[in-house]
Design an enzyme around this catalytic site. Sequence first.
Site, mmCIF file in Angstrom:
data_model
loop_
_atom_site.group_PDB
_atom_site.id
_atom_site.type_symbol
_atom_site.label_atom_id
_atom_site.label_comp_id
_atom_site.label_asym_id
_atom_site.label_seq_id
_atom_site.Cartn_x
_atom_site.Cartn_y
_atom_site.Cartn_z
ATOM 1 N N SER A 145 0.784 -1.001 -0.157
ATOM 2 C CA SER A 145 0.064 -0.227 -0.147
ATOM 3 C C SER A 145 0.873 1.220 -0.012
ATOM 4 O O SER A 145 2.040 1.392 0.741
ATOM 5 C CB SER A 145 -0.623 0.144 1.313
ATOM 6 O OG SER A 145 -1.565 1.266 1.522
ATOM 7 N N TYR A 158 -1.923 -0.482 10.336
ATOM 8 C CA TYR A 158 -1.944 -0.742 8.944
ATOM 9 C C TYR A 158 -0.523 -0.126 8.329
ATOM 10 O O TYR A 158 -0.211 -0.996 7.483
ATOM 11 C CB TYR A 158 -3.273 -0.131 8.410
ATOM 12 C CG TYR A 158 -3.324 -0.328 6.998
ATOM 13 C CD1 TYR A 158 -3.891 -1.456 6.615
ATOM 14 C CD2 TYR A 158 -2.761 0.747 6.200
ATOM 15 C CE1 TYR A 158 -4.136 -1.776 5.151
ATOM 16 C CE2 TYR A 158 -3.310 0.452 4.770
ATOM 17 C CZ TYR A 158 -3.657 -0.778 4.343
ATOM 18 O OH TYR A 158 -3.850 -1.206 2.968
#
Length: 262
Positions: A145, A158
């Site tokens: 990501s 995350y």
Amino acid sequence: MTKSAPAVLVTGATGGIGRETAARFVREGSRVAIADIGREAVDAFAEELRAEFAGADVLPLVLDQSSVASVEAAVEEVRAWSGQLHTLAVVAGVLQAEGVPVTRLPVEEFERVHAVNLKGPFILAKYFIPLIPTDGTGSIVMVASYWGREAHPLYAAYCTSKAGVISLVQVLAGELAEEGIRVNGVAPGNTNTRMHQKHLHDEAEELGITFEEMRDTHWSTIPMRYAGEPHVISDAIYFLASDQASYITGATLDVNGGVVMT
């Protein structure tokens, strides 16, 4: 489809990006193992692929990539199905439940996110590498990501999990280069999946604004001003696994509309 066709495993195969990735490999003539945590969902998707692509060789797998036992069982199923695995595409991942400071982030939530997003790719690589050919045709592609490239306050679980994926890609690329196995990553930005839509709805409800206002706020931070459709990520995964990327390893390709420019 012949048994000599390349074999591919896609995790998170029933999600937005996973579905597009699996379909792309089937369309290009690969034999594809589609893996996800729900039996009903993977079986239904397997039937969809067989209906759309005549002769498709699809293996539905129930897989929890955070579990060593589940991954080991999947290895044996893939070994019996094809004997080898040309591409391991690690797509499955989870979001952090909510944005909170580290002091309020439950340890259990940090561990949950890392179990799927970082421990999972490690376990998959560890146990599937022995099935990957060492003749230059084998590759691993992991979905990271752009939040793994830059820190975002309130999302420690995350961000650190996806930063770990980018680092793991480089570690594996260095370890496997002499064996002819390439390892690369893809760093999506906002991608217009069901998961992204749910996140926008939840955040809009929390802030007391409309979904459209929340969407426009998020998408305004993207230089291209929209969230990419899932197929743009699957295109990148397929490219990195293909012969066209034969001299690329250890790279994480930004496919995020320009939110990260380096």
